[in-house]
Design a protein around this motif. Structure first.
Motif, PDB file in Angstrom:
ATOM      1  N   THR A 181       0.828  -1.214   0.000  1.00  0.00           N
ATOM      2  CA  THR A 181       0.000   0.000   0.000  1.00  0.00           C
ATOM      3  C   THR A 181       0.858   1.257   0.000  1.00  0.00           C
ATOM      4  O   THR A 181       0.563   2.231  -0.708  1.00  0.00           O
ATOM      5  CB  THR A 181      -0.936   0.001   1.221  1.00  0.00           C
ATOM      6  OG1 THR A 181      -1.872  -1.079   1.094  1.00  0.00           O
ATOM      7  CG2 THR A 181      -1.702   1.309   1.323  1.00  0.00           C
ATOM      8  N   ILE A 182       1.920   1.264   0.781  1.00  0.00           N
ATOM      9  CA  ILE A 182       2.811   2.421   0.803  1.00  0.00           C
ATOM     10  C   ILE A 182       3.442   2.636  -0.573  1.00  0.00           C
ATOM     11  O   ILE A 182       3.519   3.760  -1.079  1.00  0.00           O
ATOM     12  CB  ILE A 182       3.888   2.246   1.882  1.00  0.00           C
ATOM     13  CG1 ILE A 182       3.265   2.425   3.267  1.00  0.00           C
ATOM     14  CG2 ILE A 182       5.031   3.234   1.693  1.00  0.00           C
ATOM     15  CD1 ILE A 182       4.205   2.137   4.412  1.00  0.00           C
ATOM     16  N   LEU A 183       3.888   1.555  -1.209  1.00  0.00           N
ATOM     17  CA  LEU A 183       4.463   1.668  -2.545  1.00  0.00           C
ATOM     18  C   LEU A 183       3.426   2.184  -3.541  1.00  0.00           C
ATOM     19  O   LEU A 183       3.736   3.015  -4.416  1.00  0.00           O
ATOM     20  CB  LEU A 183       5.006   0.318  -3.003  1.00  0.00           C
ATOM     21  CG  LEU A 183       6.156  -0.263  -2.173  1.00  0.00           C
ATOM     22  CD1 LEU A 183       6.542  -1.643  -2.698  1.00  0.00           C
ATOM     23  CD2 LEU A 183       7.365   0.662  -2.206  1.00  0.00           C
ATOM     24  N   TYR A 184       2.193   1.701  -3.412  1.00  0.00           N
ATOM     25  CA  TYR A 184       1.114   2.137  -4.303  1.00  0.00           C
ATOM     26  C   TYR A 184       0.823   3.626  -4.128  1.00  0.00           C
ATOM     27  O   TYR A 184       0.746   4.376  -5.113  1.00  0.00           O
ATOM     28  CB  TYR A 184      -0.138   1.308  -4.030  1.00  0.00           C
ATOM     29  CG  TYR A 184      -1.397   1.864  -4.642  1.00  0.00           C
ATOM     30  CD1 TYR A 184      -1.582   1.845  -6.024  1.00  0.00           C
ATOM     31  CD2 TYR A 184      -2.405   2.412  -3.850  1.00  0.00           C
ATOM     32  CE1 TYR A 184      -2.744   2.355  -6.600  1.00  0.00           C
ATOM     33  CE2 TYR A 184      -3.558   2.922  -4.411  1.00  0.00           C
ATOM     34  CZ  TYR A 184      -3.729   2.896  -5.782  1.00  0.00           C
ATOM     35  OH  TYR A 184      -4.861   3.410  -6.344  1.00  0.00           O
ATOM     36  N   LEU A 218       1.027   9.238  -5.907  1.00  0.00           N
ATOM     37  CA  LEU A 218       1.361  10.635  -5.613  1.00  0.00           C
ATOM     38  C   LEU A 218       2.403  11.167  -6.596  1.00  0.00           C
ATOM     39  O   LEU A 218       2.367  12.344  -6.979  1.00  0.00           O
ATOM     40  CB  LEU A 218       1.863  10.771  -4.177  1.00  0.00           C
ATOM     41  CG  LEU A 218       0.809  10.543  -3.087  1.00  0.00           C
ATOM     42  CD1 LEU A 218       1.440  10.590  -1.705  1.00  0.00           C
ATOM     43  CD2 LEU A 218      -0.309  11.582  -3.188  1.00  0.00           C
ATOM     44  N   ARG A 219       3.329  10.323  -7.011  1.00  0.00           N
ATOM     45  CA  ARG A 219       4.304  10.751  -8.013  1.00  0.00           C
ATOM     46  C   ARG A 219       3.606  11.059  -9.343  1.00  0.00           C
ATOM     47  O   ARG A 219       3.953  12.023 -10.028  1.00  0.00           O
ATOM     48  CB  ARG A 219       5.383   9.681  -8.213  1.00  0.00           C
ATOM     49  CG  ARG A 219       6.338   9.570  -7.041  1.00  0.00           C
ATOM     50  CD  ARG A 219       7.465   8.569  -7.341  1.00  0.00           C
ATOM     51  NE  ARG A 219       8.329   9.055  -8.411  1.00  0.00           N
ATOM     52  CZ  ARG A 219       9.360   9.859  -8.220  1.00  0.00           C
ATOM     53  NH1 ARG A 219       9.671  10.266  -6.990  1.00  0.00           N
ATOM     54  NH2 ARG A 219      10.113  10.241  -9.240  1.00  0.00           N
ATOM     55  N   HIS A 220       2.613  10.246  -9.681  1.00  0.00           N
ATOM     56  CA  HIS A 220       1.841  10.530 -10.886  1.00  0.00           C
ATOM     57  C   HIS A 220       1.110  11.861 -10.765  1.00  0.00           C
ATOM     58  O   HIS A 220       1.024  12.619 -11.748  1.00  0.00           O
ATOM     59  CB  HIS A 220       0.836   9.404 -11.138  1.00  0.00           C
ATOM     60  CG  HIS A 220       1.436   8.206 -11.771  1.00  0.00           C
ATOM     61  ND1 HIS A 220       0.783   6.990 -11.862  1.00  0.00           N
ATOM     62  CD2 HIS A 220       2.651   8.007 -12.358  1.00  0.00           C
ATOM     63  CE1 HIS A 220       1.557   6.112 -12.477  1.00  0.00           C
ATOM     64  NE2 HIS A 220       2.688   6.707 -12.779  1.00  0.00           N
ATOM     65  N   LEU A 221       0.584  12.137  -9.584  1.00  0.00           N
ATOM     66  CA  LEU A 221      -0.119  13.405  -9.376  1.00  0.00           C
ATOM     67  C   LEU A 221       0.795  14.599  -9.603  1.00  0.00           C
ATOM     68  O   LEU A 221       0.351  15.655 -10.071  1.00  0.00           O
ATOM     69  CB  LEU A 221      -0.702  13.469  -7.957  1.00  0.00           C
ATOM     70  CG  LEU A 221      -1.923  12.592  -7.655  1.00  0.00           C
ATOM     71  CD1 LEU A 221      -2.327  12.731  -6.196  1.00  0.00           C
ATOM     72  CD2 LEU A 221      -3.084  12.985  -8.556  1.00  0.00           C
ATOM     73  N   HIS A 222       2.071  14.429  -9.260  1.00  0.00           N
ATOM     74  CA  HIS A 222       3.039  15.514  -9.408  1.00  0.00           C
ATOM     75  C   HIS A 222       3.834  15.404 -10.710  1.00  0.00           C
ATOM     76  O   HIS A 222       4.913  15.996 -10.833  1.00  0.00           O
ATOM     77  CB  HIS A 222       3.993  15.527  -8.207  1.00  0.00           C
ATOM     78  CG  HIS A 222       3.311  15.856  -6.918  1.00  0.00           C
ATOM     79  ND1 HIS A 222       2.845  14.886  -6.055  1.00  0.00           N
ATOM     80  CD2 HIS A 222       3.001  17.058  -6.345  1.00  0.00           C
ATOM     81  CE1 HIS A 222       2.295  15.468  -4.996  1.00  0.00           C
ATOM     82  NE2 HIS A 222       2.366  16.775  -5.144  1.00  0.00           N
ATOM     83  N   ARG A 223       3.288  14.616 -11.666  1.00  0.00           N
ATOM     84  CA  ARG A 223       3.912  14.482 -12.980  1.00  0.00           C
ATOM     85  C   ARG A 223       5.344  13.945 -12.894  1.00  0.00           C
ATOM     86  O   ARG A 223       6.224  14.351 -13.642  1.00  0.00           O
ATOM     87  CB  ARG A 223       3.930  15.843 -13.699  1.00  0.00           C
ATOM     88  CG  ARG A 223       2.564  16.476 -13.866  1.00  0.00           C
ATOM     89  CD  ARG A 223       1.794  15.770 -14.983  1.00  0.00           C
ATOM     90  NE  ARG A 223       0.604  16.537 -15.353  1.00  0.00           N
ATOM     91  CZ  ARG A 223      -0.612  16.316 -14.868  1.00  0.00           C
ATOM     92  NH1 ARG A 223      -0.775  15.340 -13.980  1.00  0.00           N
ATOM     93  NH2 ARG A 223      -1.653  17.022 -15.251  1.00  0.00           N
ATOM     94  N   SER A 238       6.760   3.461 -11.167  1.00  0.00           N
ATOM     95  CA  SER A 238       6.723   2.134 -11.780  1.00  0.00           C
ATOM     96  C   SER A 238       5.524   1.331 -11.260  1.00  0.00           C
ATOM     97  O   SER A 238       5.631   0.656 -10.233  1.00  0.00           O
ATOM     98  CB  SER A 238       8.019   1.376 -11.487  1.00  0.00           C
ATOM     99  OG  SER A 238       7.969   0.076 -12.020  1.00  0.00           O
ATOM    100  N   PRO A 239       4.395   1.392 -11.960  1.00  0.00           N
ATOM    101  CA  PRO A 239       3.245   0.581 -11.544  1.00  0.00           C
ATOM    102  C   PRO A 239       3.550  -0.909 -11.536  1.00  0.00           C
ATOM    103  O   PRO A 239       3.015  -1.654 -10.716  1.00  0.00           O
ATOM    104  CB  PRO A 239       2.177   0.930 -12.589  1.00  0.00           C
ATOM    105  CG  PRO A 239       2.585   2.260 -13.118  1.00  0.00           C
ATOM    106  CD  PRO A 239       4.085   2.248 -13.102  1.00  0.00           C
ATOM    107  N   ARG A 240       4.432  -1.355 -12.451  1.00  0.00           N
ATOM    108  CA  ARG A 240       4.728  -2.787 -12.534  1.00  0.00           C
ATOM    109  C   ARG A 240       5.321  -3.304 -11.230  1.00  0.00           C
ATOM    110  O   ARG A 240       4.945  -4.372 -10.735  1.00  0.00           O
ATOM    111  CB  ARG A 240       5.690  -3.043 -13.682  1.00  0.00           C
ATOM    112  CG  ARG A 240       6.047  -4.514 -13.864  1.00  0.00           C
ATOM    113  CD  ARG A 240       6.979  -4.711 -15.040  1.00  0.00           C
ATOM    114  NE  ARG A 240       6.365  -4.252 -16.276  1.00  0.00           N
ATOM    115  CZ  ARG A 240       6.983  -4.256 -17.458  1.00  0.00           C
ATOM    116  NH1 ARG A 240       8.248  -4.679 -17.537  1.00  0.00           N
ATOM    117  NH2 ARG A 240       6.361  -3.841 -18.537  1.00  0.00           N
TER     118      ARG A 240
END
Length: 272
Positions: A177-180, A185-190, A194-196
Motif C-alpha cells: 500500500t505504501i508503494l502504491y 502521488l508521483r503521478h499526481l506531481h507528474r 513504476s506501476p509494474r
C-alpha cells in the motif's frame, strides 16, 4: 520559578494541537489496524494496556521529531520546550501501559515487540535526521507497528504461529500500500513511477499469505482481502489520468484497511 513563568508567558500564542498531535491520517490508520485487529480477535486486559502503550509510543514520535528538528538547528524556542514535554508525557503513558500489561498478562507478548524494536529504531533514526518521509522510514514504521497485533494476540492466549500470522498479514497489507500510494502521488506531481513494481509486490504479498493460509496459520479471507488490494492498485493505475487528491487517496486507504481487518476477523471466526 522565574524561568518557568517566563516560559509559560512566552508559550502563549503557540498552538498546542500541531505540537501534541500528528496531522497525517495515514499514521492513525496504521496504528488503529493492528490494535483493532488484536482486540477483536483476542480481547484481554493485557491487550487493552498494550493498546494504550502503542498509542503513547505513536503519539510520542511527532513531538520528538519537532524537538529534534530544533535541536539539530541549535535553537530553542517555546515550541521546543512544549514538544519535549509532550514527548515525555507520551513516553510515560507508553511505559505505564507496558508495565500494566506485563503485570496483568506476563511477559510472553514481549517477543514480537523485541523483534519489532530494531525496525522501529530505523524509523526513529530517519526521524532524527529529518527524513521521515523517505521510503525506508515509512516501510520501517508500517512493518514495526504490526507487531502490536501479534503482541495483543499472544497476551490474549493465542498460539504464537497464528499470532505472528497477523503480523505477516498486516505487513502484506501495508508495504504494498505504501508503494502504491507513493507511486500514485508521483503521478499526481507528474513524476515517473513504476506501476509494474507495485503490482508485483502486491502479487508477492498475496502469494505469501496464501501459503500461510494453506498451512492453516491465517484464514483464506485474508488472501481475498489482499487480492482486492491488488485489484485496487491495478484499477488505480489505470485511472491515474483522472483527477484525484492525496487526501482522497488517503481516505480510500482507511476504508481498505478496515476491509482487511474485518476480513481477517471474520475469517478467524468462521474458519475460512
Amino acid at each position: 520559578m522565574i524561568a518557568a513563568n517566563h516560559l509559560k508567558a512566552s508559550s502563549r500564542g503557540i498552538r498546542i494541537r500541531p505540537v501534541a498531535l500528528p496531522a497525517e491520517h495515514g499514521g492513525w490508520g496504521l496504528l488503529c489496524e493492528p490494535i483493532v485487529l488484536g482486540l477483536l480477535l483476542a480481547p484481554s486486559l493485557a491487550g487493552l494496556f498494550l493498546s494504550v502503550a502503542a498509542v503513547g509510543a505513536f503519539l510520542a514520535r511527532h513531538p520528538f521529531k519537532l524537538a529534534v528538528y530544533d535541536w539539530r538547528r541549535g535553537r530553542r524556542t517555546p515550541r521546543t520546550a512544549l514538544a519535549e514535554r509532550f514527548a515525555m508525557l507520551y513516553v510515560c503513558v507508553a511505559t505505564l501501559g507496558l508495565v500494566l500489561a506485563i503485570k496483568s498478562g506476563g511477559v510472553g507478548f514481549l517477543l514480537p515487540l523485541l523483534f519489532a524494536a530494531p525496525i522501529a529504531i530505523i524509523q526513529l533514526l530517519y526521524d532524527s535526521v529529518g527524513r521521515s518521509r523517505t521510503l525506508p522510514a515509512e516501510l520501517a514504521g508500517s512493518i514495526s507497528i504490526g507487531a502490536v497485533a501479534t503482541a495483543i494476540a499472544i497476551a490474549g492466549g493465542w498460539p504464537r504461529p497464528m499470532a505472528f500470522g497477523l503480523w505477516v498479514i498486516l505487513a502484506a497489507r501495508t508495504v504494498p500500500t505504501i508503494l502504491y500510494l507513493r507511486a500514485r502521488l508521483r503521478h499526481l506531481h507528474r513524476k515517473p513511477a513504476s506501476p509494474r513494481v507495485v503490482i508485483i509486490v502486491h502479487l508477492l504479498a498475496s502469494l505469501m499469505v496464501f501459503g500461510l493460509a494453506l498451512a492453516g496459520v491465517v484464514p483464506f479471507l485474508a488472501v481475498a482481502a489482499l487480492v482486492i488490494l491488488l485489484l485496487r492498485a491495478a484499477i488505480g493505475f489505470s485511472e491515474s489520468g483522472k483527477p484525484v487528491t492525496a487526501k482522497k487517496l488517503g481516505l480510500r486507504e482507511l476504508g481498505f484497511g478496515a476491509m482487511t481487518v474485518l476480513a481477517v476477523v471474520l475469517g478467524h471466526f468462521v474458519g475460512w
